[in-house]
Design a protein around this motif. Structure first.
Motif, PDB file in Angstrom:
ATOM      1  N   CYS A  44      46.659  51.379  33.764  1.00  0.00           N
ATOM      2  CA  CYS A  44      45.409  51.457  34.530  1.00  0.00           C
ATOM      3  C   CYS A  44      44.870  52.870  34.410  1.00  0.00           C
ATOM      4  CB  CYS A  44      45.651  51.127  36.003  1.00  0.00           C
ATOM      5  SG  CYS A  44      46.395  49.506  36.263  1.00  0.00           S
ATOM      6  N   VAL A  50      40.210  47.961  38.793  1.00  0.00           N
ATOM      7  CA  VAL A  50      41.042  47.020  38.043  1.00  0.00           C
ATOM      8  C   VAL A  50      41.279  45.772  38.893  1.00  0.00           C
ATOM      9  CG1 VAL A  50      43.315  46.714  36.961  1.00  0.00           C
ATOM     10  CG2 VAL A  50      42.233  48.986  36.991  1.00  0.00           C
ATOM     11  N   ILE A 206      42.880  49.180  42.469  1.00  0.00           N
ATOM     12  CA  ILE A 206      43.512  47.998  41.879  1.00  0.00           C
ATOM     13  C   ILE A 206      43.496  46.934  42.974  1.00  0.00           C
ATOM     14  CG2 ILE A 206      45.620  47.039  40.854  1.00  0.00           C
ATOM     15  CD1 ILE A 206      46.393  49.914  40.090  1.00  0.00           C
ATOM     16  N   CYS A 219      34.496  45.576  38.170  1.00  0.00           N
ATOM     17  CA  CYS A 219      35.663  45.974  37.358  1.00  0.00           C
ATOM     18  C   CYS A 219      35.365  46.407  35.935  1.00  0.00           C
ATOM     19  CB  CYS A 219      36.642  44.808  37.273  1.00  0.00           C
ATOM     20  SG  CYS A 219      37.238  44.387  38.865  1.00  0.00           S
ATOM     21  N   GLN A 221      38.450  46.810  34.117  1.00  0.00           N
ATOM     22  CA  GLN A 221      39.695  46.311  33.522  1.00  0.00           C
ATOM     23  C   GLN A 221      40.208  45.101  34.304  1.00  0.00           C
ATOM     24  OE1 GLN A 221      42.387  49.656  33.451  1.00  0.00           O
ATOM     25  NE2 GLN A 221      43.632  48.589  31.941  1.00  0.00           N
ATOM     26  N   SER A 233      45.451  41.233  29.382  1.00  0.00           N
ATOM     27  CA  SER A 233      45.167  42.566  29.908  1.00  0.00           C
ATOM     28  C   SER A 233      44.127  43.192  29.006  1.00  0.00           C
ATOM     29  CB  SER A 233      46.429  43.423  29.950  1.00  0.00           C
ATOM     30  OG  SER A 233      46.886  43.679  28.663  1.00  0.00           O
TER      31      SER A 233
END
Ligand SMILES: Nc1ncnc2c1ncn2[C@@H]1O[C@H](COP(=O)(O)OP(=O)(O)OP(=O)(O)O)[C@@H](O)[C@H]1O
Length: 259
Positions: A44, A50, A206, A219, A221, A233
């Motif tokens: 990350c 994320v 996250i 986001c 990611q 991912s």
């Protein structure tokens, strides 16, 4: 950068009965153990938002609890800026804030008193405590209720105070387990724009969610986890492209891979 390397977690099942009952429906049961997370690897980037996606029971909460150090992995390592978290635990804990499913706040105190208590616990300087709380009260639209007792609060009010508590000490990373679940659209909007403000301040976030519109809005990611394993991912755009522009279809396909 926050990096998880080969994280594994299993839970001991209470008895053979529980094992047999689960065994029929879940391939993660083996003998007297439930293998909740298998070889999880995640990178990350600092300052990014994320998302952790996955079906109910996929392992998201377990993973976030390990990231927050509330739960210990059986094996694997977490690194922050390439330093082992295990070897720098106190420093790591100062650099993260964690919102879990249970608020852990005191029912008989007001929201303000709760925040003041936790600010003292985090070691904030006395002179900094009230300005910091005032700032968060404004950012999370809590002015109208912050001096009322916590046990009189609605779900949304409780969640706002719980989020404020998680960020009181200005962590570099904020870990949020389903921050908007069960909230009305107004409270949800306040929390989503608060996450945007964290991002503007360079704070990494996250969070787990079942709401793909939140992912599209916030986001960079995404991680899709299914049956305790990372199935996807990468960047949000990559995930969207894999579904020919349809994020929903793309996420669904990754959730069905181990079905
Ligand atoms: N202490 C425990 N003992 C046994 N099994 C557990 C324990 N904690 C979690 N599990 C199991 O691990 C699996 C993953 O749970 P987890 O709460 O991490 O899922 P999740 O992805 O957060 O689900 P949800 O979206 O429903 O919140 C579940 O099947 C759960 O029953």
């Amino acid at each position: 950068m926050l990096r998880l390397c080969n994280i594994n977690k299993r839970f001991a099942l209470k008895d053979a009965k529980q094992s047999n009952a689960l065994c029929a429906s879940d391939s993660r049961v083996s003998g007297r153990f439930f293998y909740a997370l298998k070889d999880i690897n995640m990178h990350c980037q600092s300052g990014q938002v994320v998302a952790l996606l996955g079906a109910n029971g996929a392992g998201k909460t377990t993973l976030l609890r390990i990231l927050s150090t509330a739960l210990k992995a059986d094996s694997g390592e977490i690194y922050i800026h390439e330093q082992s978290v295990e070897e720098n635990l106190a420093q790591y804990r100062k650099s993260i804030g964690f919102l879990s499913g249970s608020t852990g706040l005191y029912a008989r105190l007001t929201g303000f008193e709760n925040l003041k208590y936790f600010a003292q616990l985090y070691g904030l300087q006395t002179a900094d405590i009230e300005p910091r709380i005032d700032f968060l009260v404004k950012q999370l639209a809590m002015t109208s209720f912050i001096h009322r007792r916590f046990d009189d609060y609605s779900t949304g009010m409780k969640q706002k105070v719980a989020i404020a508590r998680a960020v009181l000490h200005q962590p570099k990373w904020v870990i949020l387990d389903e921050p908007t679940t069960g909230l009305d659209i107004k409270a949800r909007e306040v929390i989503l724009s608060f996450i945007e403000k964290l991002k503007q301040q360079g704070v990494g976030v996250i969070f787990s969610t079942h709401d793909l519109s939140e992912v599209e809005r916030l986001c960079e990611q995404v991680f899709v986890i299914d049956q305790g394993q990372v199935q996807f991912s990468g960047e949000l755009q990559q995930l969207v492209a894999q579904g020919n522009g349809n994020l929903y279809q793309s996420v669904l396909s990754y959730m069905e891979q181990s079905a």
